[in-house]
Write a protein that holds these residues in place. Structure first.
Motif, PDB file in Angstrom:
ATOM      1  N   ARG A   1       6.982  55.233  46.164  1.00 46.05           N
ATOM      2  CA  ARG A   1       7.499  53.860  46.113  1.00 46.05           C
ATOM      3  C   ARG A   1       7.410  53.267  44.708  1.00 46.05           C
ATOM      4  NH1 ARG A   1       9.366  55.822  49.393  1.00 46.05           N
ATOM      5  NH2 ARG A   1       8.941  55.911  51.619  1.00 46.05           N
TER       6      ARG A   1
ATOM      7  N   ASP B   1      11.841  62.352  51.342  1.00 45.14           N
ATOM      8  CA  ASP B   1      12.176  61.089  50.680  1.00 45.14           C
ATOM      9  C   ASP B   1      13.327  61.290  49.689  1.00 45.14           C
ATOM     10  OD1 ASP B   1      11.227  58.198  49.910  1.00 45.14           O
ATOM     11  OD2 ASP B   1      11.396  59.254  48.003  1.00 45.14           O
ATOM     12  N   LEU B   2      13.281  62.407  48.964  1.00 45.05           N
ATOM     13  CA  LEU B   2      14.362  62.718  48.021  1.00 45.05           C
ATOM     14  C   LEU B   2      15.681  62.918  48.771  1.00 45.05           C
ATOM     15  CD1 LEU B   2      15.280  63.421  45.118  1.00 45.05           C
ATOM     16  CD2 LEU B   2      14.690  65.799  45.619  1.00 45.05           C
TER      17      LEU B   2
ATOM     18  N   GLN C   1      16.612  61.635  51.627  1.00 43.57           N
ATOM     19  CA  GLN C   1      17.115  60.358  52.133  1.00 43.57           C
ATOM     20  C   GLN C   1      17.760  59.538  51.021  1.00 43.57           C
ATOM     21  OE1 GLN C   1      13.578  58.774  53.917  1.00 43.57           O
ATOM     22  NE2 GLN C   1      13.782  59.960  55.796  1.00 43.57           N
ATOM     23  N   ARG C   2      17.144  59.540  49.836  1.00 44.92           N
ATOM     24  CA  ARG C   2      17.702  58.742  48.736  1.00 44.92           C
ATOM     25  C   ARG C   2      19.019  59.325  48.240  1.00 44.92           C
ATOM     26  NH1 ARG C   2      14.207  58.483  44.114  1.00 44.92           N
ATOM     27  NH2 ARG C   2      12.916  60.149  44.960  1.00 44.92           N
ATOM     28  N   LEU C   3      19.113  60.657  48.197  1.00 49.35           N
ATOM     29  CA  LEU C   3      20.344  61.287  47.715  1.00 49.35           C
ATOM     30  C   LEU C   3      21.483  61.131  48.711  1.00 49.35           C
ATOM     31  CD1 LEU C   3      18.886  64.570  46.169  1.00 49.35           C
ATOM     32  CD2 LEU C   3      19.716  62.562  44.937  1.00 49.35           C
TER      33      LEU C   3
ATOM     34  N   ALA D   1      21.814  58.828  50.845  1.00 45.77           N
ATOM     35  CA  ALA D   1      22.179  57.415  50.993  1.00 45.77           C
ATOM     36  C   ALA D   1      23.154  56.946  49.920  1.00 45.77           C
ATOM     37  CB  ALA D   1      20.925  56.543  50.953  1.00 45.77           C
ATOM     38  N   ILE D   2      23.320  57.733  48.859  1.00 39.44           N
ATOM     39  CA  ILE D   2      24.234  57.329  47.779  1.00 39.44           C
ATOM     40  C   ILE D   2      25.670  57.441  48.274  1.00 39.44           C
ATOM     41  CG2 ILE D   2      25.096  57.909  45.474  1.00 39.44           C
ATOM     42  CD1 ILE D   2      22.333  58.885  44.773  1.00 39.44           C
TER      43      ILE D   2
ATOM     44  N   ILE E   1      18.322  61.187  39.802  1.00 41.60           N
ATOM     45  CA  ILE E   1      17.292  60.937  40.820  1.00 41.60           C
ATOM     46  C   ILE E   1      16.432  62.180  41.012  1.00 41.60           C
ATOM     47  CG2 ILE E   1      16.928  60.511  43.293  1.00 41.60           C
ATOM     48  CD1 ILE E   1      19.363  58.674  43.216  1.00 41.60           C
TER      49      ILE E   1
ATOM     50  N   SER F   1      12.304  62.558  40.237  1.00 47.02           N
ATOM     51  CA  SER F   1      11.422  62.759  41.395  1.00 47.02           C
ATOM     52  C   SER F   1      10.202  63.607  41.075  1.00 47.02           C
ATOM     53  CB  SER F   1      12.196  63.431  42.531  1.00 47.02           C
ATOM     54  OG  SER F   1      12.434  64.799  42.218  1.00 47.02           O
TER      55      SER F   1
END
Length: 548
Positions: free
Chosen positions: A226, A253-254, A256-258, A260-261, A272, A276
């Motif tokens: 975070r 977590d990686l 989900q962030r990728l 979500a783009i 990103i 990380s």
């Protein structure tokens, strides 16, 4: 759901805290001991309520809460009891704003930090006599607590970093280290605590079991993800090596962030990945294989989700960039990262296609296909498709195969079509593979004459696509079709003017739109690599991608 704090309870304990400050030491100690169990129970109730509220809402709803906690922290008999002291720490943390937006919140954070430093460093409170002594030496209590915290941390770090064969005096035992890690949990985000966190994570003693508390490791990992704390690479690597759950959470977590783009900007995704620290940690084969296994499971469980495949391809690219830069250090052999795959095939796939002439690319692809084909026929099962997963990592060669199909009349067309068919569905049985090959060959042979068509018309392609879709025997075959059609449009200049109209027709479903946008984004990213001289084509693909 947590219950509200009884107002009468707040008033009672505030009155008690005031009485304890005003009575003589012996009487105060006796009364604290008498009320301590009930006080501890009340503080736990306070914490269960405050943790569901914002700091400003807590103060607004319970105005005396700050005064009560402050007075209790100053009472040496209250905080001399470890469980009560920990309850106070948890309550104070609830009053700290993670992102202060006003002078009041900044001041409140400073007040909370001062009390936390004090509670963390000592089991005894600073009473009135001690306050007078601090004032005599010209030091505020805030400065005193801050310096005390730093000195205490320095002392603990020295004990943590003592050599194994050193004198055991003043050296922390495994139980002490575990207790210290638990003690750090409520105040992980205090900047002064960073050196101690790193010393704990880098500690490796002779104990047979992990000495650091699981919740501590989990909370540190969450704070890192975070961006609440910034630790050194060596400390983060040590965390993931000693706590597999933290590594798995970091990978997910990686993901989900990728995923979500929405912009499908692979450059943004690449940044990103670099930020990380997972790609740096993956330079260690053991960590790479754990990450890779998570990737493989994600692809298998999602039936080859296009977004996940793109993440794997991109992660591998960034990983190899860093691996190849480490030419001044001792590197692990590539076999250590891909132990289940043919070494010659790994080396062939790793070769970068940038700047290679088409005939060299074709020859290299043929060598890849010769190595891959016999192995692929032996591993047509969902649980053992290692070579297919290896091809996923280096999917640029698949895109180059599709490009060569659309830009040259090669005698190797069947081989290139086979590579595409295997990439899109490695689990085909022989009969189904033959049907896929026949269908893709039909599309290829009908597209080939249109490359130099005098009459450019989107309706021609639309008719062709609809006819071929009716004969498609598997959803994966449709994915292969889209790949061929998109590359036909991109690499046949006469058809650029109709590309937008045809793509609109082809992407009427959300699934098709995702696949096409992914192909376009991959193409922009691949052609933008230094050494590729395709500015006009990049502009066209950017325009098409903008519609998504």
């Amino acid at each position: 759901m947590a219950q509200a704090i009884p107002v009468l309870g707040l008033e009672f304990w505030l009155k008690k805290a005031q009485e304890w400050d005003q009575t003589v030491i012996l009487e105060s100690q006796k009364d604290v001991c008498l009320h301590l169990p009930k006080l501890q129970e009340f503080l736990q109730q306070v914490y269960e309520t405050l943790k569901h509220m914002s700091p400003s809402a807590a103060v607004e709803q319970f105005p005396p809460i700050g005064q009560l906690l402050g007075r209790l922290c100053e009472n040496k008999f209250v905080v001399g009891h470890e469980e009560t002291r920990n309850a106070l720490i948890h309550c104070l943390c609830c009053l700290q704003s993670s992102e202060p937006k006003s002078a009041v919140e900044l001041a409140a954070n400073s007040w909370v930090k001062n009390l936390l430093c004090h509670l963390f460093c000592s089991s005894e409170a600073i009473g009135h006599e001690e306050n007078q002594s601090i004032n005599k030496i010209g030091c505020t209590t805030v400065d005193y607590h801050s310096k005390l915290l730093k000195n205490t941390i320095t002392s603990w770090i020295k004990q943590l970093t003592k050599p194994e064969n050193s004198n055991s005096e003043n050296k922390l035992s495994g139980d002490n280290i575990r207790a210290l890690s638990i003690r750090c949990i409520p105040i992980l985000t205090l900047p002064d605590l960073i050196p101690l966190l790193e010393a704990l994570l880098l500690y490796h003693g002779s104990e047979p079991k992990e000495v650091l508390d699981d919740e501590f490791l989990d909370r540190v990992n969450d704070a890192i993800l975070r961006k609440k704390i910034l630790l050194s690479e060596s400390a983060v690597l040590s965390l993931w090596l000693r706590h597999l759950q933290s590594l798995e959470k970091a990978v997910l977590d990686l993901f989900q962030r990728l995923i979500a783009i929405q912009s499908k900007s692979l450059k943004e995704m690449e940044q990103i990945i670099n930020d990380s620290f997972l790609v740096q940690a993956a330079q260690y084969p053991s960590i790479f294989r754990i990450i890779d296994n998570i990737f493989r499971n994600a692809i298998l469980e999602s039936d080859g989700n296009i977004k996940i495949i793109t993440v794997v391809r991109l992660f591998t690219h960034v990983f190899l960039q860093l691996y190849q830069k480490n030419n001044t250090q001792v590197r692990f052999p590539l076999k250590a990262y891909f132990p289940h795959s043919n070494r010659s095939l790994v080396m062939a796939l790793i070769r970068r296609p940038v700047g290679l002439p088409p005939d060299v690319c074709l020859a290299h692809l043929q060598s890849i296909i010769r190595m891959l084909s016999p192995v692929a026929k032996e591993t047509r099962s969902r649980g053992s498709v290692f070579e297919w997963f290896l091809l996923i990592h280096f999917g640029d060669w698949v895109d180059i195969a599709a490009e060569l199909l659309m830009t040259s009349e090669s005698e190797s067309a069947d081989d290139l079509l086979w590579l595409l068919a295997f990439y899109y569905n490695p689990w085909n049985e022989n009969e189904e593979t033959n049907r896929t090959m026949a269908a893709s060959r039909s599309v290829y042979e009908r597209l080939l004459p249109l490359r130099s068509s005098a009459s450019v018309c989107a309706s021609k392609l639309q008719t062709l696509l609809e006819e071929e879709k009716r004969s498609a025997c598997h959803p994966c075959t449709l994915q292969l079709y889209r790949h061929l059609f998109i590359f036909f449009l991109l690499f046949s200049p006469d058809w650029h003017v109709t590309a937008k109209e045809f793509i609109a027709h082809m992407t009427q479903t959300q699934e098709a739109a995702r696949e096409v946008s992914d192909i376009l984004a991959r193409t922009v990213w691949r052609l933008s690599i230094p050494g590729m001289k395709t500015p006009k084509l990049i502009t066209i693909v950017h325009e098409l991608l903008h519609d998504f």
